[in-house]
Scaffold this motif. Structure first.
Motif, PDB file in Angstrom:
ATOM      1  N   TYR A 235      13.634 -61.789   3.479  1.00  0.00           N
ATOM      2  CA  TYR A 235      12.652 -62.140   4.507  1.00  0.00           C
ATOM      3  C   TYR A 235      13.275 -61.896   5.875  1.00  0.00           C
ATOM      4  N   LEU A 236      12.408 -61.656   6.846  1.00  0.00           N
ATOM      5  CA  LEU A 236      12.865 -61.471   8.227  1.00  0.00           C
ATOM      6  C   LEU A 236      11.948 -62.283   9.120  1.00  0.00           C
ATOM      7  N   LEU A 237      12.516 -63.282   9.788  1.00  0.00           N
ATOM      8  CA  LEU A 237      11.729 -64.127  10.684  1.00  0.00           C
ATOM      9  C   LEU A 237      11.404 -63.352  11.956  1.00  0.00           C
ATOM     10  N   VAL A 238      10.108 -63.243  12.273  1.00  0.00           N
ATOM     11  CA  VAL A 238       9.691 -62.466  13.439  1.00  0.00           C
ATOM     12  C   VAL A 238       8.621 -63.239  14.196  1.00  0.00           C
ATOM     13  N   ALA A 239       8.530 -62.992  15.479  1.00  0.00           N
ATOM     14  CA  ALA A 239       7.404 -63.504  16.265  1.00  0.00           C
ATOM     15  C   ALA A 239       6.229 -62.543  16.060  1.00  0.00           C
ATOM     16  N   SER A 240       5.046 -63.069  15.837  1.00  0.00           N
ATOM     17  CA  SER A 240       3.906 -62.237  15.445  1.00  0.00           C
ATOM     18  C   SER A 240       3.583 -61.157  16.473  1.00  0.00           C
ATOM     19  N   HIS A 241       3.822 -61.415  17.771  1.00  0.00           N
ATOM     20  CA  HIS A 241       3.430 -60.454  18.801  1.00  0.00           C
ATOM     21  C   HIS A 241       4.405 -59.291  18.951  1.00  0.00           C
ATOM     22  N   VAL A 242       5.545 -59.333  18.257  1.00  0.00           N
ATOM     23  CA  VAL A 242       6.495 -58.206  18.337  1.00  0.00           C
ATOM     24  C   VAL A 242       6.825 -57.640  16.941  1.00  0.00           C
ATOM     25  N   ARG A 243       5.925 -57.846  15.993  1.00  0.00           N
ATOM     26  CA  ARG A 243       6.161 -57.297  14.652  1.00  0.00           C
ATOM     27  C   ARG A 243       6.322 -55.774  14.676  1.00  0.00           C
ATOM     28  N   ASP A 244       5.550 -55.114  15.540  1.00  0.00           N
ATOM     29  CA  ASP A 244       5.612 -53.650  15.613  1.00  0.00           C
ATOM     30  C   ASP A 244       7.033 -53.190  15.962  1.00  0.00           C
ATOM     31  N   ALA A 245       7.634 -53.866  16.905  1.00  0.00           N
ATOM     32  CA  ALA A 245       8.989 -53.499  17.319  1.00  0.00           C
ATOM     33  C   ALA A 245       9.991 -53.749  16.198  1.00  0.00           C
ATOM     34  N   TYR A 246       9.805 -54.860  15.488  1.00  0.00           N
ATOM     35  CA  TYR A 246      10.683 -55.142  14.340  1.00  0.00           C
ATOM     36  C   TYR A 246      10.552 -54.045  13.288  1.00  0.00           C
ATOM     37  N   LEU A 247       9.326 -53.595  13.058  1.00  0.00           N
ATOM     38  CA  LEU A 247       9.105 -52.556  12.051  1.00  0.00           C
ATOM     39  C   LEU A 247       9.796 -51.250  12.454  1.00  0.00           C
ATOM     40  N   VAL A 248       9.632 -50.852  13.697  1.00  0.00           N
ATOM     41  CA  VAL A 248      10.261 -49.619  14.171  1.00  0.00           C
ATOM     42  C   VAL A 248      11.777 -49.694  14.035  1.00  0.00           C
ATOM     43  N   GLN A 249      12.354 -50.808  14.428  1.00  0.00           N
ATOM     44  CA  GLN A 249      13.804 -50.956  14.329  1.00  0.00           C
ATOM     45  C   GLN A 249      14.263 -50.972  12.873  1.00  0.00           C
ATOM     46  N   LEU A 250      13.520 -51.632  12.021  1.00  0.00           N
ATOM     47  CA  LEU A 250      13.875 -51.690  10.598  1.00  0.00           C
ATOM     48  C   LEU A 250      13.890 -50.291   9.988  1.00  0.00           C
ATOM     49  N   LEU A 251      12.837 -49.510  10.282  1.00  0.00           N
ATOM     50  CA  LEU A 251      12.720 -48.177   9.688  1.00  0.00           C
ATOM     51  C   LEU A 251      13.733 -47.184  10.253  1.00  0.00           C
ATOM     52  N   SER A 252      14.143 -47.398  11.497  1.00  0.00           N
ATOM     53  CA  SER A 252      15.033 -46.428  12.155  1.00  0.00           C
ATOM     54  C   SER A 252      16.509 -46.827  12.106  1.00  0.00           C
ATOM     55  N   SER A 253      16.830 -47.971  11.536  1.00  0.00           N
ATOM     56  CA  SER A 253      18.227 -48.408  11.472  1.00  0.00           C
ATOM     57  C   SER A 253      19.022 -47.459  10.563  1.00  0.00           C
ATOM     58  N   PRO A 254      20.302 -47.303  10.799  1.00  0.00           N
ATOM     59  CA  PRO A 254      21.126 -46.375   9.999  1.00  0.00           C
ATOM     60  C   PRO A 254      21.049 -46.654   8.496  1.00  0.00           C
ATOM     61  N   GLU A 255      20.904 -47.922   8.117  1.00  0.00           N
ATOM     62  CA  GLU A 255      20.851 -48.269   6.693  1.00  0.00           C
ATOM     63  C   GLU A 255      19.575 -47.770   6.019  1.00  0.00           C
ATOM     64  N   ASN A 256      18.510 -47.586   6.813  1.00  0.00           N
ATOM     65  CA  ASN A 256      17.201 -47.288   6.221  1.00  0.00           C
ATOM     66  C   ASN A 256      16.600 -45.949   6.632  1.00  0.00           C
ATOM     67  N   GLU A 257      17.235 -45.238   7.541  1.00  0.00           N
ATOM     68  CA  GLU A 257      16.590 -44.066   8.128  1.00  0.00           C
ATOM     69  C   GLU A 257      16.324 -42.943   7.135  1.00  0.00           C
ATOM     70  N   ASP A 258      16.988 -42.960   5.983  1.00  0.00           N
ATOM     71  CA  ASP A 258      16.750 -41.921   4.973  1.00  0.00           C
ATOM     72  C   ASP A 258      15.982 -42.446   3.754  1.00  0.00           C
ATOM     73  N   LYS A 259      15.601 -43.706   3.786  1.00  0.00           N
ATOM     74  CA  LYS A 259      14.922 -44.292   2.626  1.00  0.00           C
ATOM     75  C   LYS A 259      13.428 -43.968   2.624  1.00  0.00           C
ATOM     76  N   SER A 260      12.888 -43.852   1.415  1.00  0.00           N
ATOM     77  CA  SER A 260      11.441 -43.732   1.245  1.00  0.00           C
ATOM     78  C   SER A 260      10.871 -45.148   1.197  1.00  0.00           C
ATOM     79  N   VAL A 261       9.895 -45.430   2.097  1.00  0.00           N
ATOM     80  CA  VAL A 261       9.448 -46.813   2.322  1.00  0.00           C
ATOM     81  C   VAL A 261       7.919 -46.902   2.255  1.00  0.00           C
ATOM     82  N   ILE A 262       7.418 -47.954   1.608  1.00  0.00           N
ATOM     83  CA  ILE A 262       5.999 -48.290   1.696  1.00  0.00           C
ATOM     84  C   ILE A 262       5.872 -49.558   2.533  1.00  0.00           C
ATOM     85  N   VAL A 263       5.012 -49.509   3.560  1.00  0.00           N
ATOM     86  CA  VAL A 263       4.742 -50.663   4.412  1.00  0.00           C
ATOM     87  C   VAL A 263       3.317 -51.138   4.113  1.00  0.00           C
TER      88      VAL A 263
END
Length: 456
Positions: A235-263
């Protein structure tokens, strides 16, 4: 020390031509659900198969159907009913691959495609019909006996994702489909589900039809934990009004940038918004939701399967049954209200023993939903540690600008109007059907005597 004989597809009664076809698509050994039901189906029993998502349920019913069909390949042999277009497409593709050596004739009957072409294809007596109940019922209502006459002699009727099909949502359509199919005593009925409900289990207690073996119920891990063991849940605790930013950072982080992801998101508007926003931010992204035309849905799913897009943004139309081996991560942008929907969503990763992980965004409004999910799966989620809020904040301005631009586009396009029109059309059609039934002796008789669950 005893030597237990290893079960193979051949020892289950599957012919060499089918075993070779399986090997050609890298399927070497039967899974537990396949071991548990294939023999019984070949023996002629009606069957209920319950197993967690990703366990090989489609192969469990496709193999015995093709095995029996190959002995007498005549007319429409099996009708497979499933709740979503995407799952129907996937099942049809599996039958096409497995039946290719024997020139199997199969058709796909789903919404969003030309009904006239589907009616013509159905009238040509295909061996396998894979359908959603709504579109098959539409064809039956809209065409004469000559179109669907071959359905009267169907040997198998399969309910895939049976827990959903037996819900009130599909009741009227299923009644119309079952009315033209053989009665239960003259066909084999197979039900498969990842969610074994009390209503489905209750079918086991019914008296067997005369001349038929008792109904066979086989369950693999449908109680308690239905989550793949190789899946890590975070789980990742997020403020509802900045979920978009959390998603972008999650998808673009070095650990995940090559992963195939379903959102996953709960609303079509949210899916479309996130898809367009991520595309503006140069992500290889595609989307899937109910307001897309069928051709767009097929193309979008094809791009994701081929890894031309590495991120799929979707509603729950993608949560059931879809087998995309490359998926490494599932993100719950919105938390589903039904814990079973969570189980199906995260099951898109960690298929058939592969490693996978899920990350659920938990806002201030979602705590109770998370507790309900943890109670359902019998395990607590762990905090997602690999996240940099500082890097997220650096991108916040760019993300907000992209979101603002996309929001204005959606307003200008009146996004959602198609959904409203479709809803109005369905209401009008439902009203017409109800009026017809009131004035038709045939439908009146059917209402009194034909009920979906009694026809299984």
């Amino acid at each position: 020390m005893t030597n237990e004989r290893k079960e193979t597809f051949g020892s289950l009664g599957i012919s060499p031509w089918l075993v070779e076809t399986l090997q050609a698509v890298a399927i070497q050994e039967p899974t537990p659900i396949q071991k548990g039901v294939i023999k019984k189906v070949l023996e002629g029993a009606d069957c209920i198969g319950g197993a967690k998502t990703g366990s090989g349920k489609t192969i469990a019913f496709a193999l015995p159907i093709l095995e029996k069909w190959a002995r007498d390949p005549f007319g429409t042999f099996a009708v497979i009913l499933t709740p979503t277009r995407e799952l129907a497409i996937q099942i049809d593709e599996q039958f096409a691959a497995l039946g290719a050596p024997m020139n199997l004739k199969h058709i796909l009957v789903v919404g969003g495609m030309d009904m006239v072409a589907q009616a013509i294809a159905l009238s040509k007596r295909p061996h396998i019909v894979v359908a959603t109940p709504g579109r098959l019922a539409d064809l039956i209502r809209s065409n004469g006996e000559e179109t669907y006459a071959s359905l009267h002699r169907t040997q198998f009727v399969v309910f895939d994702e049976a827990d959903r099909l037996l819900s009130p949502t599909f009741a009227d359509d299923l009644d119309d489909c079952l009315e033209v199919l053989p009665p239960p005593e003259k066909r084999q009925t197979l039900l498969f589900t990842a969610t074994m409900t009390d209503a489905i289990r209750a079918l086991k207690d019914r008296e067997p039809h005369p001349g038929k073996p008792p109904l066979w119920l086989y369950e693999v891990d449908t109680e308690g934990v239905s989550i793949p063991e190789s899946l890590e849940q975070h789980y990742l605790l997020v403020a509802s009004h900045v979920r978009d930013a959390y998603l972008v950072q999650l998808l673009s982080s070095p650990e995940n940038e090559d992963k195939s992801v379903i959102v996953f998101a709960n609303r079509t508007y949210t899916v479309e918004l996130l898809y367009r926003m991520l595309r503006l931010l140069d992500f290889r992204v595609t989307c899937l939701h109910s307001e897309m035309a069928q051709r767009e849905r097929v193309n979008s799913l094809g791009r994701f399967r081929a890894e031309a897009a590495r991120v799929l943004i979707a509603t729950d139309v993608a949560s059931r049954g879809l087998d995309i081996p490359s998926v490494k991560m599932v993100v719950n942008y919105d938390i589903p209200r039904d814990p079973d929907d969570y189980v199906h969503r995260v099951g898109r990763a960690a298929r058939v023993g592969r490693f996978g992980e899920s990350v659920s965004f938990v806002t201030e409004h979602d705590v109770d939903l998370i507790h309900a999910i943890e109670d359902r799966v019998g395990k607590q989620m762990t905090a997602y540690e690999s996240f940099s809020e500082n890097k997220m904040l650096e991108k916040l301005k760019q993300i907000n600008e992209a979101k603002r631009k996309v929001s204005l586009e959606l307003v200008d396009e009146d996004f959602g109007s198609r959904r409203k029109k479709l809803k109005e059309k369905r209401m009008m059609m439902a009203s017409k059907v109800q009026t017809t039934r009131k004035h038709s002796a045939r439908h009146s008789k059917k209402k009194a005597s034909v009920k979906t669950k009694k026809s299984l």
